[in-house]
Design a protein around this motif. Structure first.
Motif, short mmCIF file in Angstrom:
data_model
loop_
_atom_site.label_atom_id
_atom_site.label_comp_id
_atom_site.label_asym_id
_atom_site.label_seq_id
_atom_site.Cartn_x
_atom_site.Cartn_y
_atom_site.Cartn_z
N ASP A 185 -94.20 8.13 52.47
CA ASP A 185 -94.74 7.18 53.64
C ASP A 185 -93.59 6.45 54.21
N ARG A 245 -92.25 11.13 56.17
CA ARG A 245 -93.66 10.90 55.90
C ARG A 245 -94.62 12.03 56.04
N GLU A 289 -102.86 9.28 56.95
CA GLU A 289 -102.41 7.78 56.40
C GLU A 289 -100.99 7.73 55.99
N ALA A 290 -100.54 8.95 55.33
CA ALA A 290 -98.85 8.72 54.95
C ALA A 290 -98.19 8.57 56.16
N GLY A 293 -97.56 5.61 57.50
CA GLY A 293 -96.93 4.58 56.68
C GLY A 293 -97.75 3.80 55.76
N ARG A 294 -99.00 4.41 55.16
CA ARG A 294 -99.89 3.99 54.31
C ARG A 294 -100.27 5.25 53.19
N ALA A 295 -99.24 5.60 52.57
CA ALA A 295 -99.48 6.71 51.61
C ALA A 295 -100.08 5.94 50.12
#
Length: 396
Positions: A185, A245, A289-290, A293-295
C-alpha cells in the motif's frame, strides 16, 4: 459495476479475477484467448513479442483509449499485467491518460533496473545475488538475464564477455525457486502466500517458467518460519522505501541451509493469480484498494493446496474448430490456431488437500490435454504466426 481497463501480454487471468471482484473488464492483450473473450466486456488486440517485457507504445495507448470509450468514457483505472516491466516510459504515458491501479512508473523503473535494485537491496540489508554488466572470470557461475524480461524465457547461461545490450549478468546461487506474493500500500506489505515455482526447460529457453503451487493451510510451510519471517520483513522494507502499491511478488532462491536471496520484484499481478484468488475478498478488489493506499488482508488462506501449470505442446498442431476443453483448462487458444512445437498452448489448474496431490493432479490433467489434442491435424501451414508460435523461437 465499475469498469476497469486491463493491458497485459495475456489478460485472461486478470479479466476473470476482475469479474470475480465485481468489475467489468475491458482488455487489451496479445492473444485474445477464448476464455478471456468470455470474461471481457470488450477486447482489443495488441502487437508485440511474448516474453520480452515490452509492448508497442502507440498501439497500447490507442487500445486503452478505444476501450475507455467503449466503457462509456468512465473507467476506474487501468491494471497492467506482464509486458510493461521494461517500459516505465510507456507506463508514464498511460498514467497521463488513465489512473494506474498498481505500481507507479517511477517505482517500476527502480525495481526493474537490475543495478539500482541491487544497490537498494544492499542499502536495506537484503540478500541479493551480485549483478554486473561483465565480463566475469567465471561465466559458468553466472546467468544472463534480459532487463525487463518475464516468464523466465529471457534467462540463459552466461558466456564469456560482457552481457548483450539490454541484459545483465547475475551470480548463480544454490537453492530452489519460490516467491512471496503480497499486497503493498506504499507503506507496508501484507503477505499473501509463499508459492513454489518450477521450470519447463526447452533447448532455447532452459529457465522457461512452467508453474506455481500454493500449499494447503494445514501443510508444513515451504520454508522454515524464521526464514519466511525474514523474507516478509525484507519485502516490507522494500515497499516502505519504494512506495510500491498493489499485488506483487518477490522472486527468491532458498537454500536448504536457511540462506535465501531475493532475485527480483515483479511489481504487478502475476502468474499466481489463478492459484491465490480463492479468499473471501477477491484479489483484484484488494489490488484496487491497495493501489489507493488501503491494503488489508483479504481473509484467511484457503484450506486446500492449488497449482497452475503452463502446458507446452510437444509437437506442431493446429487447434480444431470445436475442441471440448475440460473445465480445468485456461488460456484456451481460439479455433484453427497453429501451435508450434514447445510453444505454450494453455494453462492447467488443479486443487487438492496437499502439494503432492496437486502435483499429481496437474500431471494427470496435462496428460488429458495431450490426449485431447492428439487427434488434431498436424503440420498444416498457411496461417499467420501467432504469439504462441513465436514464443519459443530465437530472437530475430
Amino acid at each position: 459495476m465499475d469498469a476497469v481497463l486491463i493491458a497485459a501480454q495475456s489478460g485472461r487471468a486478470l479479466a476473470e479475477a476482475a469479474r470475480r471482484a465485481g468489475f467489468r473488464p475491458f482488455v487489451a492483450d496479445l492473444f485474445g484467448d477464448e476464455d478471456m473473450l468470455e470474461a471481457a466486456e470488450a477486447h482489443h488486440p495488441l502487437p508485440g513479442r511474448f516474453g520480452t517485457g515490452r509492448l508497442g507504445g502507440e498501439a497500447v495507448l490507442g487500445a486503452l483509449d478505444a476501450l475507455h470509450e467503449q466503457a462509456g468514457g468512465n473507467t476506474l483505472g487501468v491494471i497492467l499485467g506482464s509486458g510493461f516491466e521494461g517500459a516505465p516510459d510507456l507506463m508514464a504515458r498511460i498514467a497521463a491518460r488513465h489512473r494506474l491501479l498498481g505500481g507507479t512508473p517511477e517505482t517500476v523503473a527502480l525495481l526493474k533496473d537490475p543495478f539500482r535494485f541491487a544497490s537498494l537491496c544492499a542499502d536495506l540489508a537484503i540478500p541479493h545475488p551480485a549483478v554486473t554488466a561483465g565480463p566475469v572470470a567465471d561465466p559458468e557461475n553466472h546467468l544472463v538475464k534480459g532487463i525487463g524480461g518475464s516468464g523466465g524465457s529471457h534467462i540463459r547461461a552466461a558466456k564469456r564477455g560482457r552481457a548483450p545490450f539490454g541484459s545483465y549478468l547475475q551470480a548463480r546461487v544454490p537453492g530452489r525457486s519460490c516467491a512471496l506474493n503480497f499486497l503493498g500500500d506504499g507503506r507496508d506489505a501484507v503477505p499473501l502466500a509463499l508459492t513454489e515455482q518450477w521450470c519447463a526447460p526447452s533447448l532455447l529457453r532452459p529457465f522457461r517458467y512452467a508453474g506455481a503451487l500454493a500449499r494447503g493451510s494445514a501443510e508444513p510451510p515451504t520454508l522454515p518460519p524464521r526464514t519466511v519471517a525474514g523474507i516478509e520483513a525484507a519485502v516490507a522494507r522494500l515497499v516502505a522505501e519504494t512506495g510500491l502499491r498493489g499485488l506483487a511478488s518477490a522472486d527468491l532462491i532458498a537454500a536448504d541451509d536457511g540462506r535465501w536471496w531475493l532475485t527480483e520484484i515483479n511489481p504487478r499481478p502475476g502468474a499466481t493469480l489463478d492459484v491465490l484468488d480463492r479468499r473471501a475478498v477477491p484479489l483484484v478488489a484488494a489490488h484496487v484498494e491497495a493501489s489507493l493506499g488501503r491494503a488489508a488482508a483479504p481473509g484467511p488462506a484457503p484450506v486446500d493446496a492449488a497449482g497452475a501449470e503452463i502446458w507446452y505442446g510437444a509437437r506442431e498442431h493446429r487447434i480444431g474448430p470445436a475442441v471440448a476443453w475440460p473445465d480445468h483448462v485456461r488460456d484456451r487458444p481460439r479455433a484453427l490456431s497453429l501451435m508450434r512445437r514447445d510453444a505454450p498452448v494453455c494453462t492447467v489448474l488443479a486443487t487438492g488437500p496437499d502439494a503432492a496431490a496437486v502435483k499429481e493432479d496437474l500431471a494427470r490433467k496435462a496428460a488429458r490435454v495431450r490426449a485431447l489434442l492428439e487427434g488434431e491435424n498436424h503440420n498444416e501451414h498457411g496461417t499467420r504466426l501467432s504469439e504462441r508460435e513465436r514464443a519459443d523461437r530465437p530472437p530475430g
